[in-house]
Design an enzyme around this catalytic site. Structure first.
Site, PDB file in Angstrom:
ATOM      1  N   TRP A  10       0.837  -1.205   0.000  1.00 28.80           N
ATOM      2  CA  TRP A  10       0.000   0.000   0.000  1.00 28.80           C
ATOM      3  C   TRP A  10       0.871   1.254   0.000  1.00 28.80           C
ATOM      4  O   TRP A  10       1.837   1.371   0.748  1.00 28.80           O
ATOM      5  CB  TRP A  10      -0.910   0.014   1.228  1.00 28.80           C
ATOM      6  CG  TRP A  10      -1.933   1.111   1.177  1.00 28.80           C
ATOM      7  CD1 TRP A  10      -3.167   1.050   0.615  1.00 28.80           C
ATOM      8  CD2 TRP A  10      -1.784   2.444   1.688  1.00 28.80           C
ATOM      9  NE1 TRP A  10      -3.806   2.258   0.737  1.00 28.80           N
ATOM     10  CE2 TRP A  10      -2.978   3.137   1.395  1.00 28.80           C
ATOM     11  CE3 TRP A  10      -0.757   3.109   2.357  1.00 28.80           C
ATOM     12  CZ2 TRP A  10      -3.177   4.454   1.759  1.00 28.80           C
ATOM     13  CZ3 TRP A  10      -0.946   4.441   2.707  1.00 28.80           C
ATOM     14  CH2 TRP A  10      -2.149   5.098   2.417  1.00 28.80           C
ATOM     15  N   SER A  71       3.385  -7.111   1.959  1.00 28.16           N
ATOM     16  CA  SER A  71       2.336  -6.404   2.685  1.00 28.16           C
ATOM     17  C   SER A  71       0.997  -6.537   1.946  1.00 28.16           C
ATOM     18  O   SER A  71       0.556  -7.655   1.681  1.00 28.16           O
ATOM     19  CB  SER A  71       2.759  -4.944   2.887  1.00 28.16           C
ATOM     20  OG  SER A  71       2.000  -4.322   3.888  1.00 28.16           O
ATOM     21  N   LEU A  72       0.359  -5.433   1.560  1.00 29.23           N
ATOM     22  CA  LEU A  72      -0.893  -5.538   0.813  1.00 29.23           C
ATOM     23  C   LEU A  72      -0.704  -6.342  -0.466  1.00 29.23           C
ATOM     24  O   LEU A  72      -1.604  -7.084  -0.881  1.00 29.23           O
ATOM     25  CB  LEU A  72      -1.427  -4.139   0.482  1.00 29.23           C
ATOM     26  CG  LEU A  72      -2.654  -4.084  -0.436  1.00 29.23           C
ATOM     27  CD1 LEU A  72      -3.841  -4.793   0.188  1.00 29.23           C
ATOM     28  CD2 LEU A  72      -2.994  -2.635  -0.789  1.00 29.23           C
ATOM     29  N   PHE A 128       1.985   6.788   7.225  1.00 26.30           N
ATOM     30  CA  PHE A 128       2.059   5.335   7.073  1.00 26.30           C
ATOM     31  C   PHE A 128       3.471   4.905   6.690  1.00 26.30           C
ATOM     32  O   PHE A 128       3.990   3.912   7.218  1.00 26.30           O
ATOM     33  CB  PHE A 128       1.057   4.865   6.008  1.00 26.30           C
ATOM     34  CG  PHE A 128       0.970   3.368   5.888  1.00 26.30           C
ATOM     35  CD1 PHE A 128       0.128   2.641   6.720  1.00 26.30           C
ATOM     36  CD2 PHE A 128       1.726   2.686   4.948  1.00 26.30           C
ATOM     37  CE1 PHE A 128       0.053   1.262   6.616  1.00 26.30           C
ATOM     38  CE2 PHE A 128       1.650   1.305   4.838  1.00 26.30           C
ATOM     39  CZ  PHE A 128       0.810   0.593   5.679  1.00 26.30           C
ATOM     40  N   GLN A 132       5.620   2.291   9.077  1.00 27.83           N
ATOM     41  CA  GLN A 132       6.106   0.969   8.700  1.00 27.83           C
ATOM     42  C   GLN A 132       7.630   0.872   8.755  1.00 27.83           C
ATOM     43  O   GLN A 132       8.184  -0.227   8.771  1.00 27.83           O
ATOM     44  CB  GLN A 132       5.600   0.587   7.312  1.00 27.83           C
ATOM     45  CG  GLN A 132       6.177   1.375   6.170  1.00 27.83           C
ATOM     46  CD  GLN A 132       5.616   0.933   4.822  1.00 27.83           C
ATOM     47  OE1 GLN A 132       4.755   0.052   4.747  1.00 27.83           O
ATOM     48  NE2 GLN A 132       6.106   1.520   3.754  1.00 27.83           N
ATOM     49  N   ASP A 192       9.428  -6.382  12.612  1.00 29.16           N
ATOM     50  CA  ASP A 192       8.316  -5.799  11.858  1.00 29.16           C
ATOM     51  C   ASP A 192       7.275  -5.231  12.825  1.00 29.16           C
ATOM     52  O   ASP A 192       6.632  -5.978  13.566  1.00 29.16           O
ATOM     53  CB  ASP A 192       7.674  -6.871  10.973  1.00 29.16           C
ATOM     54  CG  ASP A 192       6.710  -6.289   9.944  1.00 29.16           C
ATOM     55  OD1 ASP A 192       6.044  -5.287  10.254  1.00 29.16           O
ATOM     56  OD2 ASP A 192       6.627  -6.845   8.832  1.00 29.16           O
ATOM     57  N   HIS A 212       9.488  -3.990   8.628  1.00 26.90           N
ATOM     58  CA  HIS A 212       8.491  -4.248   7.601  1.00 26.90           C
ATOM     59  C   HIS A 212       9.048  -4.032   6.202  1.00 26.90           C
ATOM     60  O   HIS A 212       8.460  -4.509   5.236  1.00 26.90           O
ATOM     61  CB  HIS A 212       7.281  -3.327   7.829  1.00 26.90           C
ATOM     62  CG  HIS A 212       6.074  -3.717   7.042  1.00 26.90           C
ATOM     63  ND1 HIS A 212       5.386  -4.894   7.243  1.00 26.90           N
ATOM     64  CD2 HIS A 212       5.414  -3.069   6.031  1.00 26.90           C
ATOM     65  CE1 HIS A 212       4.361  -4.967   6.419  1.00 26.90           C
ATOM     66  NE2 HIS A 212       4.359  -3.882   5.662  1.00 26.90           N
TER      67      HIS A 212
END
Length: 244
Positions: A10, A71-72, A128, A132, A192, A212
């Site tokens: 994302w 991730s996403l 964000f 992360q 993470d 992450h």
């Protein structure tokens, strides 16, 4: 030659994978397609539709490849196993069967972030990205590297970004992964900040001194791990000894 397909998460386009470029072995073919709506690619009419996503990504995710979803990107790749021909293997990087978890990113925390995106998409995305990076051994340096790769403008339309958060909130791949038609590998950084301890413990491989975003903090180690997985799933012809 084995082909490795790298799928970003994302708020980031495919440029996030560039730090790995010096470390790939010569016998790997690396592709990093952008998701619909990212980096100038046409968005989906319905950005939440997995059917539309599968149609748009069919040429980018051929069966005779190893998919790597971060991730996403991993969450979406797992969901697309039901919609596209089976890959040789699926690698989930920094993601479990679901994104939200009471001991990781909770439903409440994600709902708060979704409201922040509605108020100020650019500020929310920047928050964000920093969030992360919190688990990297040097978050400030990781952020500088990220800024060198990605510009400050939004990489996708607000509708595409909102749809991504909808997937993070709602997609649950437990049943899909339990009945996966191909081998599934779970990789995670030991630090993470977005993964619950339970999810981290379920990882098949863990990257020390990484959070992450191991492509920023441990690019050589990550490339080696991914190349080793790809080598396990090369075709029979590629594994065969040459004959005289």
């Amino acid at each position: 030659m084995t082909q490795l397909i790298l799928l970003s998460g994302w708020g980031c386009d495919a440029r996030i994978w560039r730090p790995l470029a010096p470390y790939w072995p010569d016998d790997l073919d690396i592709k990093a397609p952008d998701w619909p709506g990212y980096a100038g690619r046409l968005p989906l009419a319905d950005p939440t539709s997995l059917n539309e996503l599968a149609d748009a990504m069919a040429d980018d995710l051929p069966a005779d490849t190893v998919w790597v979803g971060w991730s996403l990107g991993g969450l979406l790749a797992g969901a697309l196993l039901e919609h596209l021909p089976t890959p040789r293997a699926l690698v989930l990087l920094g993601i479990g069967a679901r994104f939200v978890h009471p001991q990781g990113v909770s439903d409440t925390a994600l709902a708060d972030f979704r409201r922040a995106l509605e108020r100020s998409p650019t500020a929310a995305r920047e928050h964000f990205l920093r969030w992360q990076l919190g688990g990297e051994p040097d978050p400030r340096n990781a952020h500088r590297t990220l800024r060198q790769l990605l510009d400050t403008s939004l990489p996708a339309s607000t509708a595409t970004l909102e749809a991504g958060l909808e997937h993070l909130a709602c997609l649950d791949n437990h049943s899909r992964l339990n009945a996966a038609p191909c081998p599934v590998y779970r990789l995670a950084g030991t630090r993470d900040p977005l993964l619950a301890p339970e999810v981290l413990a379920q990882a098949d491989q863990r990257l020390d001194d990484a959070g992450h975003c191991p492509m920023l903090s441990q690019p050589q180690h990550l490339a080696t791990r991914l190349a080793n997985i790809a080598a396990q799933h090369s075709s029979d012809a590629e594994r065969a000894e040459p004959t005289s």
